[in-house]
Design a protein around this motif. Structure first.
Motif, mmCIF file in Angstrom:
data_model
loop_
_atom_site.group_PDB
_atom_site.id
_atom_site.type_symbol
_atom_site.label_atom_id
_atom_site.label_comp_id
_atom_site.label_asym_id
_atom_site.label_seq_id
_atom_site.Cartn_x
_atom_site.Cartn_y
_atom_site.Cartn_z
ATOM 1 N N TYR A 208 -6.981 -6.416 2.756
ATOM 2 C CA TYR A 208 -6.160 -6.672 1.521
ATOM 3 C C TYR A 208 -7.037 -7.729 0.688
ATOM 4 O O TYR A 208 -7.261 -7.735 -0.521
ATOM 5 C CB TYR A 208 -4.832 -6.761 1.655
ATOM 6 C CG TYR A 208 -4.273 -6.926 0.344
ATOM 7 C CD1 TYR A 208 -4.196 -6.087 -0.784
ATOM 8 C CD2 TYR A 208 -3.137 -7.993 0.288
ATOM 9 C CE1 TYR A 208 -3.665 -6.590 -2.029
ATOM 10 C CE2 TYR A 208 -2.687 -8.405 -1.001
ATOM 11 C CZ TYR A 208 -2.959 -7.573 -2.152
ATOM 12 O OH TYR A 208 -2.194 -8.042 -3.325
ATOM 13 N N GLY B 279 1.184 -1.170 7.180
ATOM 14 C CA GLY B 279 0.202 -0.342 6.186
ATOM 15 C C GLY B 279 0.264 -1.147 4.810
ATOM 16 O O GLY B 279 1.591 -1.488 4.432
ATOM 17 N N GLN C 19 2.787 -9.482 9.124
ATOM 18 C CA GLN C 19 1.800 -8.507 8.727
ATOM 19 C C GLN C 19 0.756 -8.212 9.783
ATOM 20 O O GLN C 19 0.634 -9.031 10.727
ATOM 21 C CB GLN C 19 0.894 -8.964 7.431
ATOM 22 C CG GLN C 19 1.490 -9.361 6.362
ATOM 23 C CD GLN C 19 1.813 -8.226 5.229
ATOM 24 O OE1 GLN C 19 1.473 -7.115 5.460
ATOM 25 N NE2 GLN C 19 2.723 -8.611 4.192
ATOM 26 N N PHE D 186 -4.672 0.753 4.027
ATOM 27 C CA PHE D 186 -5.127 -0.036 5.113
ATOM 28 C C PHE D 186 -3.866 0.083 6.250
ATOM 29 O O PHE D 186 -2.978 -0.385 5.910
ATOM 30 C CB PHE D 186 -5.243 -1.449 4.801
ATOM 31 C CG PHE D 186 -6.163 -1.650 3.690
ATOM 32 C CD1 PHE D 186 -7.556 -1.594 3.954
ATOM 33 C CD2 PHE D 186 -5.944 -2.384 2.335
ATOM 34 C CE1 PHE D 186 -8.526 -1.728 2.918
ATOM 35 C CE2 PHE D 186 -6.812 -2.562 1.447
ATOM 36 C CZ PHE D 186 -8.262 -2.137 1.858
ATOM 37 N N LYS D 187 -4.241 0.903 7.270
ATOM 38 C CA LYS D 187 -3.204 1.294 8.173
ATOM 39 C C LYS D 187 -3.989 1.147 9.541
ATOM 40 O O LYS D 187 -4.587 1.877 10.065
ATOM 41 C CB LYS D 187 -2.821 2.674 7.904
ATOM 42 C CG LYS D 187 -2.200 3.192 6.580
ATOM 43 C CD LYS D 187 -1.746 4.591 6.844
ATOM 44 C CE LYS D 187 -1.211 4.934 5.426
ATOM 45 N NZ LYS D 187 -0.915 6.690 5.575
ATOM 46 N N GLU E 278 -4.988 -5.625 8.457
ATOM 47 C CA GLU E 278 -4.587 -4.973 7.323
ATOM 48 C C GLU E 278 -4.349 -6.273 6.103
ATOM 49 O O GLU E 278 -4.821 -5.915 5.023
ATOM 50 C CB GLU E 278 -3.018 -4.583 7.118
ATOM 51 C CG GLU E 278 -3.126 -3.347 8.177
ATOM 52 C CD GLU E 278 -1.574 -2.403 8.415
ATOM 53 O OE1 GLU E 278 -1.541 -1.753 9.123
ATOM 54 O OE2 GLU E 278 -0.534 -3.316 8.114
ATOM 55 N N HIS F 161 3.391 -2.883 0.520
ATOM 56 C CA HIS F 161 3.532 -3.118 1.671
ATOM 57 C C HIS F 161 4.602 -2.359 2.547
ATOM 58 O O HIS F 161 5.348 -1.848 1.928
ATOM 59 C CB HIS F 161 3.819 -4.676 2.301
ATOM 60 C CG HIS F 161 3.680 -4.847 3.842
ATOM 61 N ND1 HIS F 161 4.831 -5.299 4.481
ATOM 62 C CD2 HIS F 161 2.581 -4.755 4.705
ATOM 63 C CE1 HIS F 161 4.507 -5.448 5.809
ATOM 64 N NE2 HIS F 161 3.267 -5.031 5.768
#
Length: 191
Positions: free
Chosen positions: A18, A184, A10, A174-175, A14, A141
């Motif tokens: 999260y 993302g 990940q 969230f990118k 991001e 995701h």
């Protein structure tokens, strides 16, 4: 360092954003579909209070590209239990009736992360089979994954699915991938 701590798969900003949402929303039960090494599962669990129910669904023996992930995920679950979480893993294909039934038997869940089969049929099935088990939010995701049409490899259809779905829900994205073409995380609220 334990495998689930180093194999997160990940973008750190991001998953951090999260996890902040999970903490802010007071999430105390969590299902993750597609955990691989357990990196995102571990981070999500650390955002939840001790004693929270944490359930992972993943393929035994990983996939062709991730064969060594099973041992790491088992260790992640064991370490979560040792810290006081009610953690478990369901081994199998997320589209299997038995897997869906087992996940439902431990639900409902405050939050669900869908990060398994990224092809359109897979992400659509996971939303249909598990989305209703979430009481508060569902995250996806790879909403920002993009490759040129001539790119060779397994396609990821999550962005197309996400772009249609998000219009019907309050959502946040969230990118933060520096290339602008990977990862993302999209979060939608059920109410």
């Amino acid at each position: 360092m334990k495998p689930y701590e180093s194999n997160i798969l990940q973008v750190p900003e991001e998953i951090g954003a999260y996890c902040w949402v999970l903490r802010r929303e007071g999430i105390a039960s969590y299902l993750e579909i597609g955990s691989k090494y357990g990196g995102s599962l571990w981070r999500a669990a650390m955002a939840l209070p001790v004693g929270s129910r944490i359930v992972s669904i993943d393929l035994p023996n990983g996939t062709k590209a991730w064969r060594d992930s099973e041992a790491a995920l088992k260790q992640c679950i064991a370490d979560l239990c040792a810290r006081g979480y009610d953690a478990r893993v369901i081994w199998g294909d997320s589209r299997s009736k038995e897997v869906i039934h087992r996940a439902a038997s431990w639900g409902p869940y405050d939050a669900i992360m869908i990060d398994a089969d990224h092809r359109l049929a897979g992400v659509t099935a996971d939303w249909a089979n598990y989305g209703q088990m979430a009481t508060r939010l569902v995250a996806f995701h790879d909403i920002a994954w993009y490759r040129q049409p001539e790119w060779q490899g397994v396609r990821i259809d999550v962005p197309q699915f996400w772009d249609k779905l998000k219009a019907s829900y309050r959502h946040e994205e969230f990118k933060f991938c520096p290339t602008g073409k990977n990862n993302g995380i999209g979060v939608l609220w059920k109410n």
